[in-house]
Design a protein around this motif. Structure first.
Motif, PDB file in Angstrom:
ATOM      1  N   GLY A  11      75.933  91.267  51.181  1.00 30.13           N
ATOM      2  CA  GLY A  11      76.712  92.498  51.070  1.00 30.13           C
ATOM      3  C   GLY A  11      78.128  92.221  50.577  1.00 30.13           C
ATOM      4  N   GLY A  35      69.913  88.251  54.682  1.00 34.80           N
ATOM      5  CA  GLY A  35      70.091  89.399  53.791  1.00 34.80           C
ATOM      6  C   GLY A  35      68.942  90.366  53.985  1.00 34.80           C
ATOM      7  N   SER A  97      78.174  90.648  59.381  1.00 31.45           N
ATOM      8  CA  SER A  97      78.488  91.637  58.331  1.00 31.45           C
ATOM      9  C   SER A  97      77.246  92.362  57.823  1.00 31.45           C
ATOM     10  N   GLY A 100      75.738  98.761  59.690  1.00 31.28           N
ATOM     11  CA  GLY A 100      75.124  99.715  60.610  1.00 31.28           C
ATOM     12  C   GLY A 100      74.633  99.107  61.909  1.00 31.28           C
ATOM     13  N   LYS A 122      81.491  96.973  62.461  1.00 37.97           N
ATOM     14  CA  LYS A 122      82.153  97.818  63.469  1.00 37.97           C
ATOM     15  C   LYS A 122      81.168  98.672  64.240  1.00 37.97           C
TER      16      LYS A 122
HETATM   17  P1  NAD Z   1      76.882  96.148  52.310  1.00 43.60           P
HETATM   18  O1  NAD Z   1      75.951  97.314  52.257  1.00 43.60           O
HETATM   19  O2  NAD Z   1      77.552  95.726  51.070  1.00 43.60           O
HETATM   20  O3  NAD Z   1      76.087  94.867  52.899  1.00 43.60           O
HETATM   21  C1  NAD Z   1      75.283  94.978  54.030  1.00 43.60           C
HETATM   22  C2  NAD Z   1      74.582  93.666  54.359  1.00 43.60           C
HETATM   23  O4  NAD Z   1      73.664  93.924  55.423  1.00 43.60           O
HETATM   24  C3  NAD Z   1      73.740  93.098  53.212  1.00 43.60           C
HETATM   25  O5  NAD Z   1      73.733  91.695  53.266  1.00 43.60           O
HETATM   26  C4  NAD Z   1      72.326  93.613  53.524  1.00 43.60           C
HETATM   27  O6  NAD Z   1      71.318  92.785  53.001  1.00 43.60           O
HETATM   28  C5  NAD Z   1      72.327  93.571  55.035  1.00 43.60           C
HETATM   29  N1  NAD Z   1      71.416  94.551  55.613  1.00 43.60           N
HETATM   30  C6  NAD Z   1      71.301  95.863  55.289  1.00 43.60           C
HETATM   31  N2  NAD Z   1      70.373  96.460  56.070  1.00 43.60           N
HETATM   32  C7  NAD Z   1      69.907  95.510  56.903  1.00 43.60           C
HETATM   33  C8  NAD Z   1      68.931  95.505  57.937  1.00 43.60           C
HETATM   34  N3  NAD Z   1      68.253  96.610  58.263  1.00 43.60           N
HETATM   35  N4  NAD Z   1      68.712  94.353  58.615  1.00 43.60           N
HETATM   36  C9  NAD Z   1      69.377  93.220  58.294  1.00 43.60           C
HETATM   37  N5  NAD Z   1      70.314  93.165  57.317  1.00 43.60           N
HETATM   38  C10 NAD Z   1      70.561  94.299  56.633  1.00 43.60           C
HETATM   39  O7  NAD Z   1      77.933  96.456  53.456  1.00 43.60           O
HETATM   40  P2  NAD Z   1      79.456  95.953  53.570  1.00 43.60           P
HETATM   41  O8  NAD Z   1      80.333  96.873  52.836  1.00 43.60           O
HETATM   42  O9  NAD Z   1      79.527  94.499  53.315  1.00 43.60           O
HETATM   43  O10 NAD Z   1      79.734  96.221  55.124  1.00 43.60           O
HETATM   44  C11 NAD Z   1      79.174  95.399  56.134  1.00 43.60           C
HETATM   45  C12 NAD Z   1      79.819  95.734  57.461  1.00 43.60           C
HETATM   46  O11 NAD Z   1      81.200  95.385  57.397  1.00 43.60           O
HETATM   47  C13 NAD Z   1      79.767  97.212  57.824  1.00 43.60           C
HETATM   48  O12 NAD Z   1      79.616  97.344  59.196  1.00 43.60           O
HETATM   49  C14 NAD Z   1      81.134  97.729  57.399  1.00 43.60           C
HETATM   50  O13 NAD Z   1      81.554  98.845  58.143  1.00 43.60           O
HETATM   51  C15 NAD Z   1      82.007  96.521  57.678  1.00 43.60           C
HETATM   52  N6  NAD Z   1      83.223  96.453  56.864  1.00 43.60           N
HETATM   53  C16 NAD Z   1      83.118  96.365  55.510  1.00 43.60           C
HETATM   54  C17 NAD Z   1      84.269  96.302  54.728  1.00 43.60           C
HETATM   55  C18 NAD Z   1      84.189  96.148  53.235  1.00 43.60           C
HETATM   56  O14 NAD Z   1      85.210  95.964  52.593  1.00 43.60           O
HETATM   57  N7  NAD Z   1      83.024  96.189  52.615  1.00 43.60           N
HETATM   58  C19 NAD Z   1      85.522  96.354  55.342  1.00 43.60           C
HETATM   59  C20 NAD Z   1      85.589  96.446  56.729  1.00 43.60           C
HETATM   60  C21 NAD Z   1      84.431  96.490  57.477  1.00 43.60           C
END
Ligand code: NAD
Ligand code: MG
Length: 384
Positions: A11, A35, A97, A100, A122
């Motif tokens: 992600g 992933g 990371s 959800g 979070k």
């Molecule tokens: P993203 O959608 O880009 O990545 C999600 C990751 O989770 C991927 O590796 C995906 O393969 C994996 N995934 C998805 N569904 C899954 C499942 N059912 N089981 C196992 N793995 C699964 O999301 P992101 O933007 O990287 O955000 C990840 C977390 O970090 C979230 O909770 C988000 O709120 C938090 N966050 C993200 C950012 C940001 O800049 N992207 C900033 C602060 C907090």
């Protein structure tokens, strides 16, 4: 060498974490990467970092991942149970990371190992903050927040002066629709909603930023991480995303954390903590800024903030239900089944129909999460 695992390495946060770790091949050794759909990237990362184990949550992707890693000495696994098992493997530092509530069980497995948890996910705290924070204490786990605002607060909160804090200033960019009317928001598309002005992030958190539910989730996250009540947490809209949050003290001082909006800064901070390590983030040039502005959020236009604060006051069960309903509603919006403004309306309707029995363990949290997902899907069907 420090041993590392990344849950959700494919992600937005995961990729940024890989980008930091790959710069220090002599300092870090990778235990597990997990992933979901993008197994090409997962295999590439596993080879690049010489991971011991790689897991896709999606069982139907197992063969593809196995074939991609043919000949490499990397253990390949698939399924939710395998993701949890990967989280259970001993590693000094683990990035959580996954997006959800899917991140809850693996994150809890990390907490129970008692090493260092770098927390981006979070939703884990929104669903089960009381249970997770209690387990963190019991297992003597080190928790370093990765969410940029919480990293900023973590860095500006003087631990021995916690009693002298008079407010936590949680900044928010305001998202892509900050200056748009409610009328405009009625008909926005998923493409418009995920186009965040300052940050490049996954689809779900981008939509959460557009509704400002993300800031609602972050109020709840801050409550659990730092232990200040909702009355001490003030959201300030700051469209430039340079001040990542601040802590105000009783002597009038406000300690703010600044930097360019690039998640590699809080990720590097969490990775190096308690030391600071180099990140490739562009250095902030204050002379090029045209100004830093701050304003109160418009809770009429963005009711998610009020909904989240009310849920927090009702307790963990309410925030768990809010999170599950939000995840389903955001998914339905991304699939063009509902409109943008329906997201928060649906969350509120589900909360209104719910009763909140106390949740004392993760199984109970998962049961409420699942039940709420079904109820929310039914409600969305009845909308049409
Ligand atoms: P993203 O959608 O880009 O990545 C999600 C990751 O989770 C991927 O590796 C995906 O393969 C994996 N995934 C998805 N569904 C899954 C499942 N059912 N089981 C196992 N793995 C699964 O999301 P992101 O933007 O990287 O955000 C990840 C977390 O970090 C979230 O909770 C988000 O709120 C938090 N966050 C993200 C950012 C940001 O800049 N992207 C900033 C602060 C907090
Ligand atoms: Mg944030």
């Amino acid at each position: 060498m420090k041993t590392i695992s990344i849950l959700g390495s494919t992600g937005s946060i995961g990729k940024n974490t890989v980008d930091i770790i790959r710069r220090y091949p002599n300092l870090y050794s990778v235990v597990a990467l997990t992933g979901n759909q993008n197994v090409e990237l997962l295999a590439e990362q596993a080879k690049l970092l010489n991971a011991k184990m790689v897991v896709t949550a999606n069982k139907t992707k197992y063969k593809e991942l196995k074939d991609l890693l043919f000949g490499a000495k990397i253990d390949v696994e698939a399924g939710d149970e395998a993701v949890k098992n990967a989280a259970t493997l001993d590693a000094d530092w683990t990035m959580s990371s996954i997006v959800g509530a899917a991140g809850l069980i693996p994150t809890m497995a990390v907490v129970e190992r008692g090493k260092t948890l770098a927390l981006a996910n979070k939703e884990t705290l929104v669903c089960a903050g009381e249970i997770v924070m209690k387990a963190i204490k019991e297992n003597n786990t080190t928790l370093v927040p990765v969410d940029s605002e919480h990293s900023a607060i973590f860095q500006t909160l003087e631990n021995d002066q916690r009693h002298a804090v008079d407010r936590i200033l949680l900044t928010a960019s305001g998202g892509p629709f900050r200056e748009k009317s409610v009328e405009f928001m009625k008909s926005v598309t998923p493409e418009q909603a995920v186009a965040h002005p300052n940050w490049s992030m996954g689809a779900k958190i981008s939509v959460d930023s557009a509704t400002m539910m993300n800031k609602g989730l972050e109020i709840i996250e801050a409550y659990h991480l730092f232990g200040y009540g909702v009355e001490k947490i003030e959201v300030l809209v700051h469209p430039q995303s340079i001040v990542h949050s601040a802590v105000g003290y009783v002597d009038g001082s406000v300690l703010a954390h600044m930097g360019n909006p690039d998640m590699r800064t809080p990720i590097a901070y969490a990775l190096g903590w308690p030391k600071r390590i180099e990140s490739p983030t562009n250095r902030l040039d204050l002379t090029t800024l045209s100004g830093l502005t701050f304003m109160h959020p418009d809770e009429k236009k963005f009711p998610a903030l009020r909904v989240a604060k009310e849920a927090l006051q009702k307790g963990q069960t309410a925030t768990c239900i809010m999170n599950a309903a939000n995840e389903i509603a955001v998914g339905a919006f991304l699939n063009k089944k509902i409109g943008f403004l329906d997201i928060v309306k649906i969350v509120e309707l589900i909360l209104e129909k719910s009763h909140f029995s106390r949740l004392t363990n993760i199984s109970e949290v998962i049961a409420v999460d699942q039940e709420t997902r079904l109820k929310t899907k039914e409600l969305i069907e009845s909308f049409k």
